[in-house]
Design a protein around this motif. Structure first.
Motif, PDB file in Angstrom:
ATOM      1  N   ASP A 179      65.452  51.460 104.647  1.00  0.00           N
ATOM      2  CA  ASP A 179      65.275  52.230 105.882  1.00  0.00           C
ATOM      3  C   ASP A 179      65.275  53.723 105.549  1.00  0.00           C
ATOM      4  OD1 ASP A 179      65.298  53.194 108.555  1.00  0.00           O
ATOM      5  OD2 ASP A 179      66.299  51.346 109.188  1.00  0.00           O
ATOM      6  N   VAL A 224      72.007  52.564 107.136  1.00  0.00           N
ATOM      7  CA  VAL A 224      72.132  51.371 107.977  1.00  0.00           C
ATOM      8  C   VAL A 224      73.602  50.986 108.077  1.00  0.00           C
ATOM      9  CG1 VAL A 224      71.489  48.943 108.222  1.00  0.00           C
ATOM     10  CG2 VAL A 224      69.838  50.580 107.304  1.00  0.00           C
ATOM     11  N   SER A 225      74.050  50.638 109.261  1.00  0.00           N
ATOM     12  CA  SER A 225      75.452  50.286 109.476  1.00  0.00           C
ATOM     13  C   SER A 225      75.789  48.933 108.845  1.00  0.00           C
ATOM     14  CB  SER A 225      75.757  50.233 110.972  1.00  0.00           C
ATOM     15  OG  SER A 225      75.013  49.195 111.590  1.00  0.00           O
ATOM     16  N   SER A 269      77.412  46.564 110.213  1.00  0.00           N
ATOM     17  CA  SER A 269      77.199  45.486 111.187  1.00  0.00           C
ATOM     18  C   SER A 269      75.751  44.995 111.175  1.00  0.00           C
ATOM     19  CB  SER A 269      77.572  45.963 112.595  1.00  0.00           C
ATOM     20  OG  SER A 269      76.805  47.111 112.952  1.00  0.00           O
ATOM     21  N   LYS A 270      74.795  45.924 110.983  1.00  0.00           N
ATOM     22  CA  LYS A 270      73.388  45.521 110.930  1.00  0.00           C
ATOM     23  C   LYS A 270      73.105  44.744 109.650  1.00  0.00           C
ATOM     24  CE  LYS A 270      68.635  47.170 111.220  1.00  0.00           C
ATOM     25  NZ  LYS A 270      67.734  48.344 111.389  1.00  0.00           N
ATOM     26  N   THR A 309      74.086  41.185 109.905  1.00  0.00           N
ATOM     27  CA  THR A 309      73.174  40.298 110.637  1.00  0.00           C
ATOM     28  C   THR A 309      72.122  39.695 109.716  1.00  0.00           C
ATOM     29  OG1 THR A 309      71.674  42.127 111.201  1.00  0.00           O
ATOM     30  CG2 THR A 309      73.465  41.648 112.745  1.00  0.00           C
TER      31      THR A 309
END
Length: 342
Positions: free
Chosen positions: A268, A272-273, A275-276, A279
């Motif tokens: 990205d 990016v977090s 939590s992402k 997923t």
């Protein structure tokens, strides 16, 4: 419609049909589903569009003799010199080749990965080796595709696109070769022979006559003073330290630069977090972040060999690919394998 325009359309359609008929053999066509064949035909059309734009001069000058031979990106770009003109065309056609080759590889790899996984006896050793090479070509294609995003230098970016295309085309050709071996059941070992049994046959030879029996080249073991000469394995390193009665010289070894493989799962333009990332991947492998060329890249684990990284990719069950790093610099998988082998 003007005659010249009609003629151009006919030429384009002729070349398109030619590319598709040459791009996949009848044997493979009979093996694939109607839906898969439809996707491959669309992929061939995309590749052909790119070739028409990029290699229009070469395609116009094809003779009848050359037309009968295989024509693809590799053969058309053999003498390609990337100048500003070709550079702009390469950037313009980047997505044509990426989507075209990518669609074909997606279908082919589904079959290859399935059959290599269930081939527990190793009957198709050549196919396994080809599949490993295909994965390396795909990883390198992704590497060069990322490098093509560099801004401010058209020639460097265009060269990266070209290298990505070459790797993708090479992967497609190897896929077709491997699939044909599977379809024709070209085993590398007999069905009734255990894969772990290796027979070594040493045949006698008359050195003066250089006689070869039964078409087999014999193995000659030379002896010196009735003592068998044994050749050391190439991996064996023998260190000889000469001792001095007064002082022993100390030698320092320069540490090797860190080269490792990892499984990239996400990239990205901004951080990016966690939590992402969770997923996408919920396993136990550590997530590695690398930043470069304006991108934040996230990958799983650090591995000292390509097979280990490939195994981790398979076990992670995520959509990703193997990449390589030298310290913090991204390098191609092929370069990493070469560095580690040295």
């Amino acid at each position: 419609m003007k005659p010249s325009r009609l003629l151009l359309i006919v030429v384009l359609l002729t070349n398109t049909c030619f590319c598709f008929s040459q791009g996949i053999s009848d044997e493979l066509k009979s093996w694939l589903s109607t839906n898969e064949l439809s996707k491959i035909k669309k992929a061939e059309l995309r590749i052909d569009q790119g070739e028409q734009i990029l290699f229009s001069h070469q395609l116009r000058n094809l003779t009848d003799t050359i037309v009968k031979e295989e024509v693809n990106y590799l053969s058309l770009s053999q003498n390609l010199v990337v100048d500003k003109k070709f550079g702009r065309l390469l950037m313009e056609t980047k997505e044509y080749f990426a989507t075209g080759f990518g669609s074909k590889l997606e279908i082919y790899k589904k079959y290859l990965d399935h059959y290599t996984k269930i081939d527990t006896l190793g009957k198709f050793k050549t196919v396994h080796a080809l599949n490993d090479s295909i994965d390396i070509y795909i990883s390198d294609a992704n590497f060069y595709s990322d490098k093509s995003g560099v801004k401010g230098n058209l020639i460097i970016a265009a060269n990266a696109v070209h290298k990505s295309n070459v790797n993708l085309q090479s992967a497609v050709l190897l896929c077709e070769k491997a699939l044909l071996r599977l379809k024709n059941r070209q085993y590398d070992i007999e069905e009734n022979v255990q894969p772990d049994v290796i027979k070594l046959v040493v045949q006698s030879v008359d050195k003066e006559k250089e006689e070869v029996r039964d078409g087999i080249v014999p193995v000659v073991v030379e002896k010196k003073d009735e003592e068998e000469v044994v050749q050391a394995e190439p991996e064996t390193i023998i260190a000889v330290i000469e001792k001095d009665d007064v002082k022993q010289e100390e030698k320092t070894v320069e540490p090797k630069k860190a080269v490792y493989f990892t499984v990239q799962i996400l990239a990205d333009k901004k951080p990016v977090s966690d939590s992402k990332i969770r997923t996408i991947y919920k396993g136990s492998l550590p997530v590695v972040e690398n930043q470069g060329d304006g991108w934040y890249r996230y990958s799983l684990g650090k591995f000292d060999s390509y097979p280990a990284a490939k195994k981790a990719l398979a076990e992670s069950q995520v959509k990703g690919y193997v990449v390589a790093y030298k310290n913090t610099d991204r390098i191609s998988v092929r370069e990493a394998i070469s560095l580690i082998s040295k």
